[in-house]
Every structure is written in C-alpha cells, then in structure tokens.
Design an enzyme around this catalytic site. Structure first.
Site, PDB file in Angstrom:
ATOM      1  CB  SER A   1      -0.888  -0.028   1.241  1.00 23.33           C
ATOM      2  OG  SER A   1      -1.876   0.960   1.118  1.00 23.33           O
ATOM      3  CD  GLU A   2      -0.779   3.778  -3.446  1.00 24.67           C
ATOM      4  OE1 GLU A   2      -0.824   2.540  -3.239  1.00 24.67           O
ATOM      5  OE2 GLU A   2      -1.562   4.355  -4.218  1.00 24.67           O
ATOM      6  CB  ILE A   3      -0.273   4.944   2.918  1.00 20.00           C
ATOM      7  CG1 ILE A   3      -0.219   5.905   4.107  1.00 20.00           C
ATOM      8  CG2 ILE A   3      -0.511   3.535   3.420  1.00 20.00           C
ATOM      9  CD1 ILE A   3      -1.517   5.988   4.892  1.00 20.00           C
TER      10      ILE A   3
END
Lengths: 232, 226
Positions: free
Chosen positions: B50-52
């Site tokens: 998840s790019e967060i």
C-alpha cells in the site's frame, strides 16, 4: 535541550504571512490536527501549503481555505475522488475559479522533493512524469536508454508533523501508516513543530526505533490522541 | 451509436485480475475496481503493497478493530498480518520507482493502442490544466514491472475508452501490458492490441465495435477464464 511548548498557539506563533508550510498526514492518518487549528486561529495569510490532500477527511485544513489563508498548495491528491462529493467543497470551488493555485505532483516526486530538501540536495532525476503535463518546462535527460525528469527540492519554512511518541529533545517515533510524509517533512523544513500523542523523557524512547531524530525538530507539543474517523 | 453490451460485474472483473496474479509476487492495487482484487487472493502467497507505506497489507478492519493509525492508500481502515512491515511514503515510492513491484493494477479512463495510460485527469471536473488527483498513479505506471489497467469498456455515453491516442492527460506513455474491461481481456503488444478473451455471448466484432483501434484476434480467443 528542552523543546517542549505548552500550547498549540505558542507552537505556531512565529509562522508568518507568505510562509511555505508543510503539513504531514495521509488523508486522516498522522495529521497534526491541533497545530492546523492553531494556524487557523493565528490567521496568517498567503500561505503555500505542502500537503497531500486538501479536504477529504480533513475539515481543519478546509478552515484555512474558508479563512482565506491559502494562496497555493503543492499536493499530490488534492481533491475528493468523487466529483459529486467534491463539487461543493470550498477548496475545489476556489481552484476552479483560479483563486487558489494548485501544483499537482506525482506522490513519489512529492516525497522525494522533501527528502532531497532534507538531505541538502538541490534536485534529482526521476523517470516519473516523463511524457506528461508534469514534465512541462522541466529538463529531460537521458541516462542509459531511459529519459528522466529534473525535479527540484522543497525546503518549507515550517513543517507541522504528527508522531505517536516524542521526547523533550524532539526525537520522534511514528506509528503504523501514520508515519507517511511526517519524517521527510520534518527533515526538510527550516522549523519543524511536532504534535505528539505521548510526551516522554529523554531515555524513554528506544534509540534504535526513532524515526525522526531530534535535530530536525524545533518544538514538541503533547496533544493526546486526536480523534478522526478513517474513511472518506 | 454503439450498443451497450452486458459484460462482467466489477466483482468478476476483480476475480479475473486475481487469476492473472502469480504466487510469490509483490502487488499494488489502485483505487476502484483494483481494490476489489484483494477479495479474491485471500490465502494466496501474494504480498500487497500500500503506497501510504505498508507491505503485506491485511484485510479491511472490522468495526471494532479500526485503528486510525492504520489505513490503506484509499483511506480504508485495514489490518496487519504476520510479516507486515511499515515504511515512510518516501521509502514506499522508492521501492515503486525502483522496480520492486511485480504488478500494479490501476484504474483507467483511457488506454491507447500503444499502451499509453490516462487515469487521473477528468476534464469534466473543471480544474486548470495539469491539476488533479495524480496520487501514486504515475510512479506505479512507470515503476511496476507489469501494469494491468482495469476499466469499464466504454463511457456512460457509449464512447470507446480504448483509443488510438488518449485525449485525456497521460499518466505515463507505453506502460500498460494488459487491459481488462467488463467486455474483454486485451494484451498490448508491439504489433498492436490482441483480443484474447471476451465476455460470454459476445463476438469479436461486438468488442471491435466499441473499441477505436483495430484489434488483432488471438488464434485461441475464448470466453473469460474465470
């Protein structure tokens, strides 16, 4: 070295008109809510905000817009995903009317401009954005057989960041995905102000697990656990 | 005016994408139809990034397990699983640009016959040029080893979204490897777009009638493998 301040208003007291202010947080996670509220009370104008998003999940940032404090934002996902949800958002209305300027960056470029700023680098080459509107007016250079885009660093005047724990010397530990942009904003800004859920004494943080060393932090404010509801 | 054909539901589109993913891979799922893919890979040896700033993102959190410090890139509360790791968003994009994602599944507004992707700027929203929700899409399109673009085959007005040249602002040039719509599975090749699978009840001519570039019909063209 004791960097603790006693109130959010004291923490943001020297933010000036026209300042570039980075604000941490990814949608709701890791947002320094109380510092943003203090910035709204202080009322300084013509601010450039370096912030992931304006609005979705973050009413405090919209208050800055309603107060007329925001001149420009540098963002990567500035708007509501849904056009219908965003249609009535004050920020989107002002952007459509060109009353607020928005510089939209790819998220990776946004992060890297901050990381470069914090590491004393002027610029870097990235493959992201080549062949798109993001590349307009920027230098393209070939390394090997691939084109890269020159992007310059960001050095904000202030960063408002959030961490799970902090000590009096400004060392910070973030928690889970609330880390997000906070460490890189803290390192990039001239003056970083940290809102922490728990304030502890030096020696109480495991030095091996510090995400932001105190050298990057000027002020620390204990705020308790901010409450926001995840989900847009 | 193009006919509206009946194809896969969004859930079955996600299932078809899941069948395309291999065990032992690192995968990033974009917002929209791609997010639904996670429902179909439970129990498989696939690590979702998840790019967060999270690796091995777990399922959505139940109401009582919501932690405001733990969300995915779509701002949904999620959970940890054994082997999860947190990183900063800068490090997350380092691994994305650095070529560590085996697959990115991205939503699309248009895909061109060369594999150009347009996914972030909807001109109907009325923002100035160059302004919109780019998010992580450009980095993922450029950095992932394989890009799967998912979308409904036509606009609500029945216009083709698989086009000769994208009219909408680009996410990246020549980045899409595979297009999955409700009507068809299409591979982007140097020779052009190859039609490989179609929805039950449709013919290759039906799909061509709602697709702007000329499709190459795969010799083994078949119904969706679900």
């Amino acid at each position: 070295m004791d960097k603790v301040v006693s109130s959010a208003d004291e923490a943001v007291a020297d933010i000036f008109d026209g300042a570039i202010v980075a604000i941490g947080g990814f949608f709701t996670a890791g947002t320094p809510t109380s510092l943003i509220q203090a910035l709204a009370r202080k009322g300084c104008k013509d601010l450039t905000l370096v912030i992931m998003t304006m609005g979705p999940g973050n009413p405090d940032v919209l208050q800055l817009v309603l107060n007329g404090q925001v001149k420009k934002t540098i963002s990567n996902y500035p708007f509501y995903r849904s056009a219908s949800q965003g249609a009535d958002c004050c920020f989107e209305i002002m952007v459509r009317a060109e009353l607020i300027e928005v510089e939209t960056l790819p998220m990776g470029t946004f992060c890297e401009k901050l990381r470069a700023g914090g590491a004393g680098l002027a610029a870097f080459y990235t493959p992201t954005g080549v062949g798109t509107v993001v590349a307009r007016g920027k230098e393209i250079r070939k390394f090997g057989d691939r084109d890269y885009l020159l992007e310059t660093a960001i050095r904000p005047d202030f960063a408002l960041v959030y961490a799970h724990k902090g000590d009096r010397m400004g060392n910070l530990i973030c928690r889970k995905t609330a880390r997000n942009f906070n460490p890189d904003m803290a390192a990039a800004a001239e003056c970083t102000i940290a809102a922490v859920e728990y304030l502890v004494e030096p020696g109480q943080l495991d030095p091996d697990t510090v995400h932001v060393p105190g050298i990057f932090v000027k002020r620390v404010l204990e705020v308790g656990r901010p409450s926001y509801v995840p989900g847009l | 005016m193009a006919t509206r054909f009946k194809g896969l539901s969004r859930e079955l589109m996600a299932m078809r994408v899941a069948n395309e993913l291999k065990d032992g891979t690192y995968v990033n799922l974009g917002i929209g139809i791609p997010t639904l893919v996670s429902d179909w890979i439970e129990g498989r040896d696939i690590v979702l990034q998840s790019e967060i700033g999270m690796l091995n993102t777990g399922p959505l959190a139940s109401q009582e397990n919501v932690d405001q410090d733990l969300i995915n890139a779509s701002c949904q509360p999620v959970t940890e699983r054994p082997g999860s790791a947190y990183i900063s968003t800068a490090d997350s994009f380092g691994m994305i640009r650095g070529g560590r994602m085996d697959v990115a599944v991205l939503g699309a507004l248009q895909v061109s016959e060369k594999g150009d992707l347009a996914s972030w700027a909807n001109p109907e929203r009325g923002f100035p040029e160059g302004v919109g929700n780019i998010g992580g899409s450009m980095d993922l399109a450029v950095g992932a080893k394989r890009v799967i673009a998912t979308m409904i085959h036509t606009t609500t007005k029945g216009e083709a979204k698989i086009v000769k040249n994208c009219g909408y602002a680009l996410t990246a040039e020549k980045c899409v490897d595979l297009i999955l719509t409700d009507l068809a599975l299409i591979e982007v090749t140097p020779e052009g777009l190859v039609l490989k699978e179609i929805a039950a009840g449709l013919t290759a001519e039906d799909v061509q009638s709602v697709t702007e570039p000329k499709l190459i019909i795969a010799p083994d063209l078949c119904e969706f493998r679900l």
